[in-house]
Enzyme design. Structure first.
Site, PDB file in Angstrom:
ATOM      1  N   ARG A 105       2.337   1.301  10.172  1.00 17.30           N
ATOM      2  CA  ARG A 105       1.952   1.762   8.942  1.00 17.30           C
ATOM      3  C   ARG A 105       3.019   1.545   8.117  1.00 17.30           C
ATOM      4  NH1 ARG A 105      -2.686   4.549   7.420  1.00 17.30           N
ATOM      5  NH2 ARG A 105      -2.952   5.214   9.581  1.00 17.30           N
ATOM      6  N   ARG A 108       1.979  -5.380  11.629  1.00 18.14           N
ATOM      7  CA  ARG A 108       1.143  -4.529  12.439  1.00 18.14           C
ATOM      8  C   ARG A 108       0.674  -5.371  13.943  1.00 18.14           C
ATOM      9  NH1 ARG A 108      -3.864  -0.188  11.573  1.00 18.14           N
ATOM     10  NH2 ARG A 108      -2.346   0.614  10.326  1.00 18.14           N
ATOM     11  N   GLU A 161      -6.998  -0.283  15.033  1.00 21.62           N
ATOM     12  CA  GLU A 161      -7.820  -1.411  14.175  1.00 21.62           C
ATOM     13  C   GLU A 161      -6.542  -2.417  13.649  1.00 21.62           C
ATOM     14  OE1 GLU A 161      -7.949  -2.988  10.633  1.00 21.62           O
ATOM     15  OE2 GLU A 161      -7.792  -0.920  10.156  1.00 21.62           O
ATOM     16  N   ARG A 211       0.890  -1.192  -0.027  1.00 24.14           N
ATOM     17  CA  ARG A 211      -0.283  -0.015   0.056  1.00 24.14           C
ATOM     18  C   ARG A 211       0.741   1.207  -0.005  1.00 24.14           C
ATOM     19  NH1 ARG A 211      -4.534  -1.887   4.259  1.00 24.14           N
ATOM     20  NH2 ARG A 211      -5.368  -3.789   3.007  1.00 24.14           N
TER      21      ARG A 211
END
Length: 425
Positions: A273, A388, A347, A258
């Site tokens: 991230r 993550r 999340e 991403r």
């Protein structure tokens, strides 16, 4: 994409869905193009019928009438040919608008603008009570020599990561635990590529709208997917499956990429991230039955929770509001896992039910027991995403001496070790 007949018959419902999901959609233009396209098609069909009728008259016509009939046939053919660009242009314009039509949210979905208005449903697990000053995951990685951010940044740029030794083994152990748990629960394991054609992003619903999040391969019609949902959703594109083959349930493992466009300055430290990561994705292709699909939604949500419970991590389940659920979702829940250094839940999993929205885009169909062709329903949910998941894992399981305690369910994947890392002297 929704059924065009549904859009024509329920424009108010579609308009409300676009409004509450904050999806820019010119529904009036869509309906205008639809009407014009119907008119064009009817005109073409009438002229084709007239041309066919005229062609049948030619052999039977008198010699003096035949040239006129032949010329009429040529004129009709020329007119039909001249209408083709207009017809294609209307079809293309209508399809582009149809691709932006959002799915109708489930009645239970709370209305809201963004993730701040998501609704907490429940909390699970106990928050750690430290009797020492806990470290964040970056400090823990550095203390044990498990990361090498400076060297990997020289090789791959910012927001890259490299794990060493027990840190790398720990990442792999968690991914393997997740795959084993899902396989035990009837999900077939897939190891799939992240390299996909652009149309697969259209099929999954990531395009149009998410193009800035995707890495493109220069000189090739290929891109890098950010989740195995993208390639798996197109595996059966254009096929017609037998209902007896459904549901198809996959635990798909892949690398994921991403660009994180628009996130400058956010979560730049550590593993939260990064541009490239590894992910186990749950994906289900099933019969078009809303009740059964909601039951499957509970199943895949339960699988993700079981993984977090095996990792002994505290988490909460939240229901995403209309403004934070994405255009294609009927229903969406997030699972957020506790991060002690930040004093908040982050999340780590997203559970989504999309009805036939993806299936209509991708051409995912099956033949039911009565012989009718139906569009399938699709669902997806994270199994686990690494690195993550290491953020809450390291922080929640750190000990006063600096070591990381390993939950009993994970120990078989780490040679039976109860702790990893060096104890401080």
């Amino acid at each position: 994409m929704l059924d065009l007949k549904f859009i024509r018959e329920h424009p108010g419902e579609v308009r409300r869905a676009a409004e509450v999901k904050r999806v820019p959609l010119d529904l009036d233009e869509l309906l205008r193009l639809d009407r014009e396209l119907l008119g064009l098609r009817q005109r073409v069909e009438t002229m084709q019928a007239e041309r066919n009728h005229n062609a049948k008259l030619v052999p039977k016509a008198a010699s003096e009438e035949r040239p006129l009939l032949i010329q009429k046939g040529k004129d009709l053919s020329e007119t039909l040919k001249s209408l083709e660009p207009e017809l294609r242009a209307h079809e293309d314009a209508l399809r582009q608008l149809l691709l932006r039509v959002p799915q109708i949210p489930h009645p239970s979905v709370p209305r809201g603008e963004d993730d701040s208005e998501n609704v907490e449903l429940r909390r699970e697990g106990n928050l750690p009570a430290f009797d020492f000053e806990p470290k964040d995951h970056v400090a823990l990685l550095e203390a044990h020599g498990w990361a090498d951010p400076e060297r990997v940044a020289r090789v791959s740029g910012s927001r890259s990561y490299l794990l060493r030794g027990e840190g790398a083994r720990l990442e792999w152990a968690i991914l393997t635990l997740a795959l084993d748990l899902l396989q035990e629960r009837g999900f077939e394991m897939l190891s799939t590529t992240a390299l996909v054609r652009p149309e697969t992003f259209v099929g999954s619903g990531h395009f149009p709208g998410g193009e800035d999040q995707v890495y493109k391969i220069e000189g090739a019609e290929l891109m890098l997917a950010g989740t195995a949902e993208v390639p798996v959703n197109s595996l059966y594109a254009g096929e017609i499956l037998a209902e007896s083959e459904l549901p198809l349930r996959y635990a798909a493992y892949s690398s994921a990429f991403r660009s994180e466009a628009g996130s400058a300055g956010r979560d730049v430290r550590g593993l939260i991230r990064v541009h490239e990561f590894k992910k186990v994705e749950q994906y289900v292709l099933m019969q078009a039955d809303d009740g059964a699909a909601l039951e499957m939604f509970a199943v895949i949500l339960g699988n993700a929770e079981a993984i977090l419970q095996a990792l002994e991590l505290p988490y909460r389940v939240v229901q995403n509001c209309t403004g934070d659920m994405g255009a294609g979702k009927v229903l969406m829940y997030d699972i957020e896992t506790w991060v002690p250094s930040e004093g908040l839940y982050r999340e780590t999993h997203s559970c989504s039910y999309l009805g036939d929205w993806q299936a209509r885009r991708t051409g995912l169909r099956y033949r039911d027991e009565e012989g009718r062709i139906q569009f399938a329903y699709t669902l997806n949910n994270t199994g686990v995403a690494a690195p993550r998941i290491l953020v809450p894992f390291l922080e929640n399981h750190q000990q006063a001496d600096g070591r990381i305690k390993i939950p009993s369910a994970l120990r078989p994947y780490l040679g039976g070790k109860e702790f990893v890392g060096r104890a401080r002297e």
